[in-house]
Design a protein around this motif. Structure first.
Motif, PDB file in Angstrom:
ATOM      1  N   ALA A  38       0.837  -1.198   0.000  1.00  0.00           N
ATOM      2  CA  ALA A  38       0.000   0.000   0.000  1.00  0.00           C
ATOM      3  C   ALA A  38       0.873   1.250   0.000  1.00  0.00           C
ATOM      4  O   ALA A  38       0.610   2.215  -0.715  1.00  0.00           O
ATOM      5  CB  ALA A  38      -0.913  -0.006   1.217  1.00  0.00           C
ATOM      6  N   GLN A  39       1.938   1.170   0.802  1.00  0.00           N
ATOM      7  CA  GLN A  39       2.862   2.290   0.885  1.00  0.00           C
ATOM      8  C   GLN A  39       3.486   2.588  -0.479  1.00  0.00           C
ATOM      9  O   GLN A  39       3.576   3.726  -0.918  1.00  0.00           O
ATOM     10  CB  GLN A  39       3.959   1.931   1.889  1.00  0.00           C
ATOM     11  CG  GLN A  39       4.867   3.095   2.254  1.00  0.00           C
ATOM     12  CD  GLN A  39       4.209   3.975   3.291  1.00  0.00           C
ATOM     13  OE1 GLN A  39       3.704   3.456   4.279  1.00  0.00           O
ATOM     14  NE2 GLN A  39       4.208   5.273   3.081  1.00  0.00           N
ATOM     15  N   TRP A  40       3.852   1.492  -1.143  1.00  0.00           N
ATOM     16  CA  TRP A  40       4.516   1.644  -2.425  1.00  0.00           C
ATOM     17  C   TRP A  40       3.569   2.248  -3.453  1.00  0.00           C
ATOM     18  O   TRP A  40       3.925   3.164  -4.183  1.00  0.00           O
ATOM     19  CB  TRP A  40       4.985   0.268  -2.896  1.00  0.00           C
ATOM     20  CG  TRP A  40       5.783   0.332  -4.162  1.00  0.00           C
ATOM     21  CD1 TRP A  40       7.105   0.637  -4.296  1.00  0.00           C
ATOM     22  CD2 TRP A  40       5.302   0.089  -5.484  1.00  0.00           C
ATOM     23  NE1 TRP A  40       7.480   0.610  -5.597  1.00  0.00           N
ATOM     24  CE2 TRP A  40       6.385   0.273  -6.370  1.00  0.00           C
ATOM     25  CE3 TRP A  40       4.052  -0.278  -5.999  1.00  0.00           C
ATOM     26  CZ2 TRP A  40       6.270   0.103  -7.738  1.00  0.00           C
ATOM     27  CZ3 TRP A  40       3.942  -0.435  -7.375  1.00  0.00           C
ATOM     28  CH2 TRP A  40       5.043  -0.250  -8.236  1.00  0.00           C
ATOM     29  N   LEU A  41       2.324   1.720  -3.432  1.00  0.00           N
ATOM     30  CA  LEU A  41       1.313   2.246  -4.347  1.00  0.00           C
ATOM     31  C   LEU A  41       1.083   3.726  -4.096  1.00  0.00           C
ATOM     32  O   LEU A  41       0.980   4.531  -5.020  1.00  0.00           O
ATOM     33  CB  LEU A  41      -0.007   1.495  -4.162  1.00  0.00           C
ATOM     34  CG  LEU A  41      -0.162   0.222  -4.988  1.00  0.00           C
ATOM     35  CD1 LEU A  41      -1.470  -0.447  -4.621  1.00  0.00           C
ATOM     36  CD2 LEU A  41      -0.140   0.563  -6.470  1.00  0.00           C
ATOM     37  N   GLN A  42       1.017   4.038  -2.819  1.00  0.00           N
ATOM     38  CA  GLN A  42       0.813   5.428  -2.416  1.00  0.00           C
ATOM     39  C   GLN A  42       1.899   6.320  -3.010  1.00  0.00           C
ATOM     40  O   GLN A  42       1.633   7.362  -3.599  1.00  0.00           O
ATOM     41  CB  GLN A  42       0.824   5.492  -0.890  1.00  0.00           C
ATOM     42  CG  GLN A  42       0.555   6.858  -0.331  1.00  0.00           C
ATOM     43  CD  GLN A  42      -0.889   7.253  -0.580  1.00  0.00           C
ATOM     44  OE1 GLN A  42      -1.784   6.430  -0.425  1.00  0.00           O
ATOM     45  NE2 GLN A  42      -1.102   8.487  -0.993  1.00  0.00           N
ATOM     46  N   ASN A  43       3.126   5.845  -2.846  1.00  0.00           N
ATOM     47  CA  ASN A  43       4.247   6.648  -3.348  1.00  0.00           C
ATOM     48  C   ASN A  43       4.201   6.801  -4.850  1.00  0.00           C
ATOM     49  O   ASN A  43       4.460   7.881  -5.373  1.00  0.00           O
ATOM     50  CB  ASN A  43       5.575   5.995  -2.947  1.00  0.00           C
ATOM     51  CG  ASN A  43       5.840   6.177  -1.481  1.00  0.00           C
ATOM     52  OD1 ASN A  43       5.233   7.040  -0.842  1.00  0.00           O
ATOM     53  ND2 ASN A  43       6.723   5.353  -0.937  1.00  0.00           N
ATOM     54  N   ARG A  44       3.864   5.676  -5.541  1.00  0.00           N
ATOM     55  CA  ARG A  44       3.762   5.748  -6.999  1.00  0.00           C
ATOM     56  C   ARG A  44       2.764   6.834  -7.399  1.00  0.00           C
ATOM     57  O   ARG A  44       3.032   7.657  -8.250  1.00  0.00           O
ATOM     58  CB  ARG A  44       3.273   4.417  -7.572  1.00  0.00           C
ATOM     59  CG  ARG A  44       4.255   3.264  -7.569  1.00  0.00           C
ATOM     60  CD  ARG A  44       5.371   3.498  -8.540  1.00  0.00           C
ATOM     61  NE  ARG A  44       6.579   3.762  -7.752  1.00  0.00           N
ATOM     62  CZ  ARG A  44       7.694   4.267  -8.232  1.00  0.00           C
ATOM     63  NH1 ARG A  44       7.773   4.596  -9.488  1.00  0.00           N
ATOM     64  NH2 ARG A  44       8.725   4.473  -7.460  1.00  0.00           N
ATOM     65  N   ARG A  45       1.622   6.765  -6.716  1.00  0.00           N
ATOM     66  CA  ARG A  45       0.550   7.683  -7.074  1.00  0.00           C
ATOM     67  C   ARG A  45       0.972   9.129  -6.882  1.00  0.00           C
ATOM     68  O   ARG A  45       0.734   9.983  -7.725  1.00  0.00           O
ATOM     69  CB  ARG A  45      -0.688   7.387  -6.240  1.00  0.00           C
ATOM     70  CG  ARG A  45      -1.829   8.339  -6.536  1.00  0.00           C
ATOM     71  CD  ARG A  45      -3.077   7.942  -5.840  1.00  0.00           C
ATOM     72  NE  ARG A  45      -3.567   6.648  -6.281  1.00  0.00           N
ATOM     73  CZ  ARG A  45      -4.373   5.882  -5.569  1.00  0.00           C
ATOM     74  NH1 ARG A  45      -4.746   6.291  -4.380  1.00  0.00           N
ATOM     75  NH2 ARG A  45      -4.790   4.734  -6.027  1.00  0.00           N
ATOM     76  N   GLU A  46       1.647   9.356  -5.768  1.00  0.00           N
ATOM     77  CA  GLU A  46       2.117  10.717  -5.521  1.00  0.00           C
ATOM     78  C   GLU A  46       3.090  11.151  -6.606  1.00  0.00           C
ATOM     79  O   GLU A  46       3.069  12.291  -7.055  1.00  0.00           O
ATOM     80  CB  GLU A  46       2.792  10.807  -4.150  1.00  0.00           C
ATOM     81  CG  GLU A  46       1.855  10.607  -2.985  1.00  0.00           C
ATOM     82  CD  GLU A  46       0.847  11.733  -2.861  1.00  0.00           C
ATOM     83  OE1 GLU A  46       1.177  12.877  -3.193  1.00  0.00           O
ATOM     84  OE2 GLU A  46      -0.289  11.437  -2.449  1.00  0.00           O
ATOM     85  N   GLN A  47       3.919  10.198  -7.025  1.00  0.00           N
ATOM     86  CA  GLN A  47       4.894  10.538  -8.060  1.00  0.00           C
ATOM     87  C   GLN A  47       4.202  10.887  -9.366  1.00  0.00           C
ATOM     88  O   GLN A  47       4.563  11.856 -10.027  1.00  0.00           O
ATOM     89  CB  GLN A  47       5.842   9.363  -8.281  1.00  0.00           C
ATOM     90  CG  GLN A  47       6.979   9.338  -7.274  1.00  0.00           C
ATOM     91  CD  GLN A  47       7.862   8.119  -7.443  1.00  0.00           C
ATOM     92  OE1 GLN A  47       7.691   7.346  -8.387  1.00  0.00           O
ATOM     93  NE2 GLN A  47       8.807   7.965  -6.521  1.00  0.00           N
ATOM     94  N   VAL A  48       3.217  10.069  -9.713  1.00  0.00           N
ATOM     95  CA  VAL A  48       2.483  10.325 -10.946  1.00  0.00           C
ATOM     96  C   VAL A  48       1.828  11.692 -10.873  1.00  0.00           C
ATOM     97  O   VAL A  48       1.881  12.491 -11.817  1.00  0.00           O
ATOM     98  CB  VAL A  48       1.431   9.228 -11.199  1.00  0.00           C
ATOM     99  CG1 VAL A  48       0.488   9.648 -12.320  1.00  0.00           C
ATOM    100  CG2 VAL A  48       2.115   7.925 -11.536  1.00  0.00           C
ATOM    101  N   LYS A  49       1.260  11.967  -9.721  1.00  0.00           N
ATOM    102  CA  LYS A  49       0.600  13.256  -9.549  1.00  0.00           C
ATOM    103  C   LYS A  49       1.570  14.407  -9.700  1.00  0.00           C
ATOM    104  O   LYS A  49       1.310  15.371 -10.403  1.00  0.00           O
ATOM    105  CB  LYS A  49      -0.015  13.326  -8.158  1.00  0.00           C
ATOM    106  CG  LYS A  49      -1.440  12.897  -8.101  1.00  0.00           C
ATOM    107  CD  LYS A  49      -1.942  13.327  -6.760  1.00  0.00           C
ATOM    108  CE  LYS A  49      -3.147  12.542  -6.345  1.00  0.00           C
ATOM    109  NZ  LYS A  49      -3.470  12.854  -4.955  1.00  0.00           N
ATOM    110  N   SER A  50       2.718  14.289  -9.043  1.00  0.00           N
ATOM    111  CA  SER A  50       3.649  15.411  -9.113  1.00  0.00           C
ATOM    112  C   SER A  50       4.232  15.520 -10.514  1.00  0.00           C
ATOM    113  O   SER A  50       4.551  16.607 -10.976  1.00  0.00           O
ATOM    114  CB  SER A  50       4.758  15.251  -8.071  1.00  0.00           C
ATOM    115  OG  SER A  50       5.454  14.064  -8.317  1.00  0.00           O
ATOM    116  N   PHE A  51       4.327  14.375 -11.212  1.00  0.00           N
ATOM    117  CA  PHE A  51       4.780  14.425 -12.598  1.00  0.00           C
ATOM    118  C   PHE A  51       3.761  15.169 -13.441  1.00  0.00           C
ATOM    119  O   PHE A  51       4.100  16.088 -14.196  1.00  0.00           O
ATOM    120  CB  PHE A  51       4.967  12.995 -13.117  1.00  0.00           C
ATOM    121  CG  PHE A  51       5.252  12.932 -14.594  1.00  0.00           C
ATOM    122  CD1 PHE A  51       6.523  13.231 -15.080  1.00  0.00           C
ATOM    123  CD2 PHE A  51       4.253  12.591 -15.490  1.00  0.00           C
ATOM    124  CE1 PHE A  51       6.781  13.178 -16.428  1.00  0.00           C
ATOM    125  CE2 PHE A  51       4.516  12.542 -16.845  1.00  0.00           C
ATOM    126  CZ  PHE A  51       5.782  12.840 -17.316  1.00  0.00           C
TER     127      PHE A  51
END
Lengths: 637, 506
Positions: free
Chosen positions: A482-495
């Motif tokens: 879940a943590q990893w998914l969370q981080n991915r999502r944040e990255q996509v968002k900031s991208f």
């Protein structure tokens, strides 16, 4: 189906006749405009009336606007207008005659010399121009809110009003036609070969090579062509604009509702019942307008309002009318308070999530209850009633579909998790609708939500956070995945957030959320005018003292609303003035409704305080409200 | 009908202080002091105020680089002065443009001028310049020459605004709080001021080019509110604005310009205007809203005025015999309208009895032709055309500002005050003349909107002073009507014990 029945009498008896009258008038006027058109060069068609709204739809981001423009209903609308534009232009080209009259012309082929049918590009040019103008009319109708009907501050008879607006309509249609002609000429210059080759290939028409092609500079610099284009365009726009104008004039004409009726079957047509109407907004607006007018101009109808019911002696009329007005106003107050809290928590969560290195949603929203300039008390737990959801109960049809997914503050995927969570729990039947409660009371509510996860907010709307048993963040260690998914999502968002186009489309338009909050404020303005004038008139006209019992309620409701409005104007962009558009058929008064509401509110309080003067000290209201009213008594507001 | 001949002789030597026991007392009487008001009486002299020496457009040539290209100059001329400016520019730079263009624009310009002079011969006021027009139609006597340009009492508090020669506005309050000075780039040639009713802060200013709405926070201690506190309302072709009127409920503002045949009804907060156009008359010069809000007088520069009813906004036309309507005032109940015409030395009255049937003709209620009073230092002639009229809020005193003759040395402008009586018939009775200090002539006057002990007339004098003249009297009939209301309202004193009816909010 009670309400449906209620609507149907109104639609059957009032709206239909108004619509019929407006169509009749626009049809009657057609010969005149046609004569003018024939004079200048040389038919118009019946077109369906647009169902015009009294509440503007305000898209809060460019994405929302794009969504509105690309909405299937809008596409159908555009298509209809394109067809009508082409049809009118076909009539125009036939009436102009000469080289414009038909799509195919006989021509002699250069090499063989035999006579074949060639494509008449002039005719095609005008037809395409009609389609273009139809589309641009339909498009501008959405962008400029042309189908929003605003009510005039003064009452006028229909004929003087029409006469007064006619020069403006003519001017607008000419200007719009010139703009469209320019834009179309440019468009045709670049892309004109596409329809030309398509038409000629499908209809098996030759292209006359001896004539100058129109998608060239020399071909377009044909003044006669441009003149005919703009004249026909002006005629086309004029018929459309006249229809819009006549419809506006007929719809906004004041309607006098009876205050009370001697027959019970007519009771649902009376003012107190009609005011409580939720579904037919036109009727509600006209009822409120009638209330404002009767409170100022009609002594006999005011006396009916203050009158007691014959068996029983209850002030039903006054109670229903004042109750409905107060309900409207307190609903606005809650909307404003909820918006302010959303904005306030939005800013803070953002800044904190920026400063904290852990990006988990649980940590950022668990510190939400921080300090804030207006929050000595803990943050309240009002379900966020964004304008979209507010209109959900009131505006039917497309408006809801269009605005609900693009509500302010929450429309961007980059808004804070806490807000997105809040949206999940928005509910038109929230406990706040219809109750009179001050934000001071509401503010005392403890913060109910404590933690959230992102997945919860994005999914289907969860129940109230108070009922969702979400375990505290500290006790629950989130899984690695879940943590990893969370981080991915944040990255996509900031991208995505760094891409200019995406930001451009999704960023909120600065004033839009403020405009959307006050979109239906004309109703509130009339409610304020009606209430204040009735209360002021009660000073000398109310024989039974029916107003006295509700006076404390009214005063505190007004003061609470004033506080909420004052705080709203402290938000960024709330007090910035919109740019005034000089000549367009679109009505831009909705952009300044919030200023009008603030002025009407202050005037309403002043009206009551100046009438009652020192007697207000005897009214039973809380000390802080009394202090505020004292400011009004001393004219320090 | 009352005439000036039955008036008590004016006391020329000293300033009138107040009225008591039906007598106007002046500073000559020993032992009498102006004990009435602690209201500020500021004085402004022309020397300390510096007006604008030249209009903005003429100073442009000093700064503008003349070697701009023709395109730039044409664009500038189009922006500043419209079609006229553009044609003028093209005609003037004949050597740079093709000959046919220069000749063509000269012809069009000549044609336009001929047409406008024809239009001007129909409506002579259109030939005046903007400043002359303001001076002509202002309620201030000798507007262009005066240090004070306009004056307005706040309708609810002891606060007034004064517009000065240097295009600034000062706001005075009764207590010694700071006096804010309002200045704005667009605030030029102020012709009229009016405070918004039912509001503590908004002041409407009629300027040469636009309408300004100042929002001056009464609690603020700032002496120079920024121009951000002002709303600018303008409409193309609607300037100069010579008169403004707020509706008594404060929701609408009407503005008028002598060059525009339509008057604008503004929803000020929404910044939207509804033009109400009537072509006859050639413009609107003066507006006055009846205190009950049901009617609005609109005077035109021609011998015609209109009375609008404000429910459906229809109007009655009233052609006059001689000149245009110069000034007017409504009785406090809105049932009676007093008017004065240019070139006539009488006051007309129109009585609106009920809503449907209006009056058929105006009646003459006062004759103000010249009358000579013998005095200790020569004869004094008073009387003449009426410059402005003002009726006190209780409806008991009527002040009339009479124009003097500037050529004759013993014929000054004076204020004649009448007592008014409405029952059994409408009647004007003489009260007296309000005189200023030696050499000072009245320029403008207005009654205080809520003076406790009678009426208070504020006068702007030619020497730049503002003075207050109280009239002490006990009100005859009007307050009597209030007593049932008082009794009714006093029921509210104890609402908890007084609940007659159960609340049933269904």
């Amino acid at each position: 189906m009670f309400s449906l029945k209620q609507n149907s009498w109104f639609i059957r008896k009032v709206v239909i006749w108004r619509a019929v009258a407006s169509i009749a008038w626009s049809v009657l006027l057609l010969p005149v405009t046609t004569a003018v058109f024939v004079l200048l060069s040389r038919f118009s068609l019946f077109h369906p009336i647009q169902w015009i709204s009294v509440v503007p739809s305000i898209p809060c981001s460019r994405m929302a606007l794009l969504g509105t423009v690309l909405h299937p209903r809008q596409c159908v609308h555009s298509l209809v207008y394109c067809t009508m534009g082409m049809l009118v232009m076909w009539c125009a080209s036939v009436t102009i005659g000469g080289r414009y009259s038909t799509l195919g012309t006989p021509c002699r082929q250069s090499e063989s010399g035999e006579v074949v049918t060639c494509l008449n590009e002039y005719h095609l040019f005008l037809l395409l121009a009609g389609a273009f103008m139809g589309y641009s009319h339909s498009f501008l109708g959405v962008v400029q809110n042309m189908y929003y009907v605003s009510f005039q501050p003064i009452q006028q008879y229909k004929y003087p009003r029409f006469k007064g607006c006619l020069p403006m309509v003519v001017k607008c249609s000419v200007i719009q036609a010139l703009y469209s002609a320019r834009n179309f000429a440019a468009l045709y210059f670049f892309f004109g070969y596409v329809p030309k080759t398509w038409i000629s290939s499908t209809l098996n028409l030759q292209i006359d090579s001896s004539l100058q092609p129109l998608d060239s500079l020399t071909g377009l610099l044909d003044f006669s062509l441009l003149y005919h284009l703009s004249i026909s365009g002006a005629f086309l726009y004029l018929t459309w604009y006249l229809t819009v104008l006549l419809f506006r004039i007929y719809v906004t004409e004041a309607y006098s509702f009876p205050v009370q009726s001697t027959f019970t079957e007519d009771a649902e047509q009376c003012l107190p019942k009609v005011l409580a109407e939720k579904n037919t907004l036109v009727m509600k607006f006209l009822a409120l307008q009638d209330l404002a007018l009767l409170s100022q101009h009609s002594l006999s109808r005011r006396l009916e309002v203050f009158n007691l019911s014959q068996p029983g002696g209850h002030p039903h009329n006054w109670n229903a009318i004042s109750g409905e007005c107060l309900c409207l106003l307190s609903e606005l107050t809650q909307r404003l308070v909820a918006h302010q809290d959303a904005v306030a928590s939005n800013g803070r969560v953002k800044s904190q999530s920026a400063s904290s290195d852990t990006r988990s949603a649980s940590s950022s929203s668990s510190v939400v209850s921080g300090t804030e300039d207006i929050a000595e008390t803990p943050r309240l737990s009002v379900p966020l009633r964004t304008p979209g959801s507010v209109f959900k109960s009131s505006v039917g049809g497309a408006n809801r579909v269009l605005t609900a997914p693009f509500t302010p503050d929450v429309d961007s995927p980059f808004s804070s998790p806490a807000i997105r969570r809040l949206v999940g729990q928005q509910d038109p039947h929230s406990p706040w609708s219809g109750t009179v409660q001050s934000p001071h009371i509401m503010r005392r509510g403890p913060k109910l939500w404590s933690a959230s996860t992102e997945s919860q907010s994005n999914g289907s709307p969860p129940g109230s956070p108070a009922t969702v048993p979400s375990p505290p963040a500290a006790s629950q260690k989130p899984s690695f995945l879940a943590q990893w998914l969370q981080n991915r999502r944040e990255q996509v968002k900031s991208f995505l957030a760094k891409r200019v186009l995406i930001m451009y489309l999704f960023n909120k338009l600065p004033e839009a959320s403020s405009q959307a909050l006050f979109a239906d404020s004309q109703a509130h303005i009339w409610a304020l005018q009606g209430l204040s004038h009735l209360v002021a008139a009660s000073f000398s006209e109310d024989q039974f003292g029916v107003v006295q019992t509700t006076l404390p309620n009214i005063l505190s409701c007004l003061v609470v609303l004033l506080e909420a409005v004052d705080r709203h104007f402290k938000l960024p962009h709330a007090s910035s003035k919109p740019v005034r558009t000089l000549c367009s058929m679109g009505d831009s008064t909705y952009k300044t409704l919030r200023f009008a509401l603030r002025a009407a509110l202050k005037t309403a309080i002043y009206k009551i305080t100046t009438t009652f003067g020192e007697h207000l000290n005897a009214v039973n209201i809380s000390t802080e409200h009394r202090k505020r009213l004292q400011q009004f008594l001393e004219f320090k507001e | 009908m009352c005439s000036l001949g039955v008036f008590p002789a004016p006391v020329t030597a000293a300033q009138t202080l107040f009225e008591r026991n039906n007598e106007l007392l002046s500073a000559l009487h020993p032992g009498e002091h102006s004990q009435a008001c602690d209201l500020p009486s500021p004085q402004f002299t022309r020397d300390t105020l510096k007006g604008h020496s030249r209009p903005e457009s003429s100073s442009r040539s000093v700064f503008l680089d003349q070697r701009d290209t023709l395109w730039m100059r044409s664009a500038g001329a189009w922006r500043d002065a419209g079609l006229y400016g553009l044609l003028d520019e093209i005609t003037n730079s004949a050597e740079e443009v093709p000959r046919f263009l220069a000749v063509g624009s000269a012809c069009v310009l000549a044609l336009l001028r001929w047409a406008s002079s024809f239009h001007g011969s129909l409506f002579p006021h259109l030939t005046l310049s903007s400043d002359e027009m303001v001076a002509e139609f202002s309620q201030m006597l000798d507007w262009s020459d005066s240090a004070l340009r306009s004056f307005a009492w706040h309708p609810h508090t002891d606060k007034f605004a004064v517009a000065l020669l240097d295009d600034s506005i000062k706001i005075y309050k009764s207590n010694s709080s700071p006096t804010p000075t309002l200045k704005h780039r667009c605030q030029r040639s102020v012709c009229a001021l009016q405070w918004k009713p039912l509001c503590g802060s908004a002041l409407a200013v009629a300027c040469q080019s636009c309408l300004l709405i100042w929002h001056v926070d009464p609690a603020s201690l700032s002496t120079r509110p920024s121009s951000g506190c002002a709303q600018v309302l303008s409409h193309p072709g609607h300037s100069p604005i010579t008169s403004i009127a707020w509706s008594p409920t404060g929701s609408l503002l009407v503005s008028a310009s002598p060059v525009d045949t339509s008057m604008m009804v503004w929803d000020v907060a929404a910044e939207s205007a509804v033009p109400l156009q009537r072509v006859g008359g050639g413009g609107v010069t003066y507006l006055s809203w009846s205190p009950d809000g049901s009617r609005l007088l609109a005077a035109t520069p021609s011998a015609l005025f209109r009375v609008w009813e404000t429910r459906m906004w229809t109007c009655e036309r009233w052609p006059c015999l001689k000149g245009s309507c110069q000034s007017a005032c409504w009785s406090p109940d809105g049932g009676c309208l007093l008017l004065s015409m240019q070139g006539e030395r009488v006051i007309y009255a129109l009585t609106f009895s009920d809503l449907t049937g209006g009056p058929k003709a105006a009646s003459v209620v006062a004759d103000l032709s010249e009358t000579t009073f013998p005095g200790p230092d020569g004869d004094l002639t008073v009387g003449g055309e009426v410059c402005s009229l003002s009726w006190d809020p209780r409806g008991e005193r009527l002040a009339v500002l009479l124009k003097g003759d500037s050529q004759a040395d013993n014929h000054p402008s004076v204020i004649a005050v009448f007592k008014t009586r409405s029952s059994p018939v409408f009647e004007l009775l003489p009260c007296g003349f309000v005189m200023g200090e030696a050499g000072a002539e009245p320029r403008f006057m207005q009654f205080h909107p809520h003076f406790q002990h009678g009426a208070l007339l504020t006068v702007c004098w030619s020497d730049g002073r503002i003075s207050h003249v109280p009239f002490y009297f006990s009100s005859a009939g009007l307050l009597g009507g209030d007593s049932p209301q008082q009794a009714l309202a006093s029921n509210t004193t104890n609402p908890s014990s007084n609940k007659l009816y159960t609340e049933q909010i269904s």
